[in-house]
Design an enzyme around this catalytic site. Structure first.
Site, PDB file in Angstrom:
ATOM      1  N   GLY A  47       0.833  -1.195   0.000  1.00 62.71           N
ATOM      2  CA  GLY A  47       0.000   0.000   0.000  1.00 62.71           C
ATOM      3  C   GLY A  47       0.867   1.244   0.000  1.00 62.71           C
ATOM      4  CD  GLN A  52       3.256   5.572   2.936  1.00 63.50           C
ATOM      5  OE1 GLN A  52       2.295   5.078   2.351  1.00 63.50           O
ATOM      6  NE2 GLN A  52       4.211   4.837   3.464  1.00 63.50           N
ATOM      7  CB  CYS A  90       5.264   1.881   7.570  1.00 61.95           C
ATOM      8  SG  CYS A  90       4.740   3.421   6.807  1.00 61.95           S
ATOM      9  CG  LEU A  91       6.511   1.051   1.295  1.00 61.94           C
ATOM     10  CD1 LEU A  91       5.866   1.481  -0.016  1.00 61.94           C
ATOM     11  CD2 LEU A  91       7.687   0.121   1.023  1.00 61.94           C
ATOM     12  CG  HIS A 132      -0.647   0.893   7.178  1.00 56.28           C
ATOM     13  ND1 HIS A 132       0.253   0.389   8.084  1.00 56.28           N
ATOM     14  CD2 HIS A 132       0.041   1.767   6.403  1.00 56.28           C
ATOM     15  CE1 HIS A 132       1.445   0.961   7.875  1.00 56.28           C
ATOM     16  NE2 HIS A 132       1.344   1.798   6.856  1.00 56.28           N
ATOM     17  CD  GLU A 133      -1.221   2.501   2.666  1.00 56.72           C
ATOM     18  OE1 GLU A 133      -0.818   3.683   2.627  1.00 56.72           O
ATOM     19  OE2 GLU A 133      -0.478   1.541   2.930  1.00 56.72           O
ATOM     20  CG  HIS A 136       0.222   6.403   5.727  1.00 62.03           C
ATOM     21  ND1 HIS A 136       1.315   6.895   6.397  1.00 62.03           N
ATOM     22  CD2 HIS A 136       0.515   5.109   5.442  1.00 62.03           C
ATOM     23  CE1 HIS A 136       2.235   5.936   6.513  1.00 62.03           C
ATOM     24  NE2 HIS A 136       1.769   4.840   5.942  1.00 62.03           N
TER      25      HIS A 136
HETATM   26 ZN    ZN Z   1       2.693   3.040   5.880  1.00 55.95          ZN
END
Ligand code: ZN
Length: 179
Positions: A47, A52, A90-91, A132-133, A136
């Site tokens: 995701g 991000q 998480c990226l 999760h997204e 963000h």
């Molecule tokens: Zn993340």
């Protein structure tokens, strides 16, 4: 292939912003989604949210293994059911993982790339990635959902592994299985 978008890392202020609604799904938004898809896949994430990649607008994508890409534009969770705890990464916080409690099943209402409003049921990893997204887009990171003790432990680990590094952008894919 267009160039990958740089990914903002923990500490970058844009990760803490509440992203703004998208008024119209136009070619610019469709182009952004395409660039985000290429970036997420290069980093092998499941995701990616606008914040991000430094764009605090309410757009995110989710793609668990072997599933079609789900595009989230102005998403709202309209139903939640059950609770389950599982590991997340998480990226924007590479190599840091923690167990997060989330709704087990959800229905998310979202705008499609064609500008239609649609409800999508999700469970398992897909439901987790969507939550999760959307976090963000609200400026929330998975670390915020851990106990104070776990959060401090992981923040210490993060600082240790970043020793000497001050940059808040990630521009080369290197690790796998994060969102
Ligand atoms: Zn993340």
């Amino acid at each position: 292939m267009s160039p990958l978008l740089p990914i903002h890392l923990l500490g970058s202020a844009v990760l803490r912003e509440r992203a703004k609604d998208i008024a119209t799904v136009d070619d610019e938004v469709r182009r952004l989604v395409e660039d985000m898809r290429e970036t997420m896949q290069a980093y092998r994430g499941v995701g990616l949210a606008g914040n991000q990649v430094g764009i605090p607008r309410r757009v995110a994508i989710v793609q668990p293994d072997h599933e079609d890409l789900l595009v989230l534009i102005n998403p709202e969770i309209v139903e939640r059911d059950g609770e389950i705890e599982a590991e997340e990464g998480c990226l924007s916080i590479p190599d840091i993982y923690g167990d997060v409690r989330r709704a087990a099943r959800i229905v998310v209402e979202t705008t499609t790339l064609e500008g239609r409003r649609l409800q999508v049921p999700a469970s398992d990893l897909k439901a987790r990635a969507i939550q999760h997204e959307i976090d963000h887009l609200d400026g929330i990171l998975f670390l915020d959902r851990l106990s104070l003790f776990r959060r401090q432990l992981l923040l210490r680990k993060w600082k240790n592994q970043r020793r000497g590094e001050t940059g808040l952008l990630r521009e080369e894919p290197e690790t796998a299985a994060e969102a």
